[in-house]
Design an enzyme around this catalytic site. Structure first.
Site, PDB file in Angstrom:
ATOM      1  N   GLU A  39      23.279 -44.273   3.773  1.00 47.12           N
ATOM      2  CA  GLU A  39      23.262 -45.011   3.005  1.00 47.12           C
ATOM      3  C   GLU A  39      22.261 -44.256   1.909  1.00 47.12           C
ATOM      4  OE1 GLU A  39      18.143 -47.838   3.560  1.00 47.12           O
ATOM      5  OE2 GLU A  39      18.935 -46.144   4.646  1.00 47.12           O
ATOM      6  N   LYS A  49      22.689 -55.414   1.357  1.00 47.05           N
ATOM      7  CA  LYS A  49      21.849 -55.324   2.205  1.00 47.05           C
ATOM      8  C   LYS A  49      20.948 -56.004   2.182  1.00 47.05           C
ATOM      9  CE  LYS A  49      17.718 -52.409   4.661  1.00 47.05           C
ATOM     10  NZ  LYS A  49      16.866 -51.474   4.273  1.00 47.05           N
ATOM     11  N   CYS A  54      20.663 -48.941   6.872  1.00 48.28           N
ATOM     12  CA  CYS A  54      19.644 -49.350   7.577  1.00 48.28           C
ATOM     13  C   CYS A  54      18.935 -49.901   8.485  1.00 48.28           C
ATOM     14  CB  CYS A  54      18.179 -49.023   6.657  1.00 48.28           C
ATOM     15  SG  CYS A  54      16.834 -47.783   6.595  1.00 48.28           S
TER      16      CYS A  54
END
Length: 532
Positions: free
Chosen positions: A290, A353, A407
């Site tokens: 990430e 995301k 994440c």
């Protein structure tokens, strides 16, 4: 001096009853301190300690507190204090993220205590409602069912925070984890709480046959390890994709150094050095974690071209990166993204995301908190991240379809796979450098493994400072890089199980329906029996 002998007619187990009554009759700060301590003890069962036997003490003692509570209000505060201790001990690592930028250090007492204090209300609701159920096995059953329902609610309300589901205590055991393929981590937690709390019934005075009080516990253990052992024994063997060979890069860059412009070239060279080099088989997919690159991939053509030199020939580089609109576009927006980059430096896929971290990537209730309290998100920049459209299955040339999770999206057991075609594998890119050397990265890793078990899909994990891993569709770790380690993993991509798991087809609803039905039935029975 007269010598006293135990009464041969007495029950040698009566000391359990005496202890339970003494514990339940405590008052004031002695009672509150006990509840906090029991919550802290229960947290020791979580990753990375996995001291699961402590639950055989903490949950029965909590039941005894409920039994001794004069009313549901007292029981509520017993649960709240338990939750405060449990979540403070389990989530202390949040403090590490506030030390990366010392401007936020003043928030540590509030974050470490206020977040558990809020989440503690879920446990308070569990114990308050359990007090309404008949004492004994019925109360134990209701308690476990309520814990399950409110744990599900914790993962749904206020954007959701299902971190440290009680079922994650079994991440140390490949066998015990397998029950999640049928009932999910939620159902595994239901069995765990019920088995542990059921031991509270041994304090019942003068039972007909004492050993019968152990039947629920023994049956739960048999189910847990029997089902898991059978699944691993007779389940289909794990296969590997013959034409997909991965390289996962773990650069181990400390968060304090990650975004320094003076270190940009050094960090990029770190990635390039790990990405290059020989392999037993030609690499077809290179994976960076990430926000791996210290620049905006979509806007910096120079550094994008340099990064692309590491992409395998006839393959792709998958990397996390911040994505933004052009500066002259209003309103200015920013995303936490995953890009697929070709060897020619072309971005052939972008995924944003969709489940953002409150206070980390955006400020909830921002008009009030930013304007009146001056709060900022702990990541760099004043602009809140924007959410992406949601989960989806991505198809790229010469690569089996996959579903990306950036994440902490991986901690949510539902909503990780989008509509349409089912993916062949899950990709989790993350940066756990925020949490330092604490329990946080281990807990995050454990929850990622459960997603593999539940879905019957392999999961590939790339983490900046660890834990990076290749996980098979049974949740077993094939290869990994430990926390705070620099290195790379070369591995073939495991294939998904041919048959979908039960959980991937039905989700949490069956467990929730059973739990709610049990709660209503047993509490109604108590109300009916209390009527004259």
């Amino acid at each position: 001096m007269a010598t006293s002998f135990p009464d041969p007619t007495g029950d040698r187990w009566d000391w359990f009853s005496d202890a339970a009554e003494k514990l339940g009759s405590r008052t004031g700060w002695s009672r509150r301190g006990l509840a906090v301590g029991l919550g802290v003890i229960a947290a020791a069962a979580l990753p990375p300690i996995h001291a699961v036997p402590v639950l055989l003490v903490s949950f029965p003692c909590l039941i005894w507190l409920i039994n001794g509570a004069p009313n549901w209000k007292r029981a509520f505060w017993d649960g709240w204090w338990f939750g405060l201790g449990h979540f403070t001990a389990g989530l202390y690592w949040i403090a590490h993220s506030l030390l990366v930028d010392l401007r936020f250090a003043w928030l540590i007492p509030f974050a470490v205590l206020c977040i558990p204090a809020v989440i503690g209300f879920y446990i308070g609701a569990v114990t308050a409602l359990a007090r309404l159920a008949p004492a004994g096995v019925s109360r134990t059953v209701v308690f476990a069912a309520l814990w399950t329902c409110f744990e599900w609610l914790r993962g749904q309300l206020f954007t959701g925070f299902p971190w440290n589901s009680i079922g994650s205590v079994w991440a140390f055991s490949d066998i015990a984890m397998q029950l999640a393929a049928y009932v999910g981590i939620l159902g595994l937690g239901l069995l765990t709480v019920f088995a542990s709390a059921s031991l509270a019934t041994i304090a019942k005075r003068k039972p007909t046959v004492r050993w019968r009080q152990l039947i629920p516990f023994i049956a739960s253990v048999v189910i847990l390890f029997g089902v898991g052992g059978l699944r691993l024994t007779v389940g289909e063997p794990v296969q590997f994709e013959q034409n997909t060979h991965l390289r996962i890069v773990q650069p181990n860059i400390p968060q304090r150094l990650k975004w320094l412009r003076s270190r940009r070239d050094e960090h990029l060279q770190n990635y390039l050095d790990l990405s290059r080099g020989s392999s037993d088989r030609p690499i077809t997919l290179l994976i960076w974690p990430e926000t791996a690159v210290p620049f905006v991939m979509t806007r910096d053509a120079k550094y994008r071209k340099i990064s692309a030199t590491a992409a395998p020939e006839n393959g792709l580089l998958l990397t996390g990166s911040v994505r933004t609109t052009d500066r002259n576009v209003k309103p200015f927006k920013i995303w936490n993204s995953l890009h697929a980059v070709s060897p020619r430096g072309e971005i052939v896929m972008t995924h944003d995301k969709f489940h953002l971290v409150p206070f980390g990537e955006y400020i909830p209730f921002s008009r009030f908190l930013k304007t009146h309290l001056g709060l900022e998100k702990i990541t760099a920049g004043r602009t809140d991240f924007s959410p992406g459209p949601g989960p989806r299955t991505i198809k790229l040339m010469n690569i089996p379809s996959f579903s990306p999770l950036i994440c902490y999206e991986v901690i949510f057991q539902d909503g990780i796979i989008g509509p349409g075609e089912r993916p062949k594998w899950l990709l989790n890119i993350t940066n756990d450098a925020w949490f330092g050397t604490s329990s946080g990265p281990f807990q995050h890793f454990a929850m990622a493994r459960f997603r593999s078990v539940e879905q019957g899909l392999p999961l590939i994990r790339a983490a900046n400072t660890g834990i990076s891993a290749v996980i098979d569709p049974y949740g077993r770790v094939i290869r990994k890089l430990s926390l705070n380690t620099r290195g790379k993993i070369d591995s073939a991509l495991p294939s998904p199980l041919r048959k979908k798991t039960l959980y991937s087809s039905v989700g949490d609803m069956p467990v929730l329906i059973i739990a709610i039905t049990v709660i209503i039935a047993l509490i109604w029975r108590r109300r009916r029996d209390d009527q004259p």
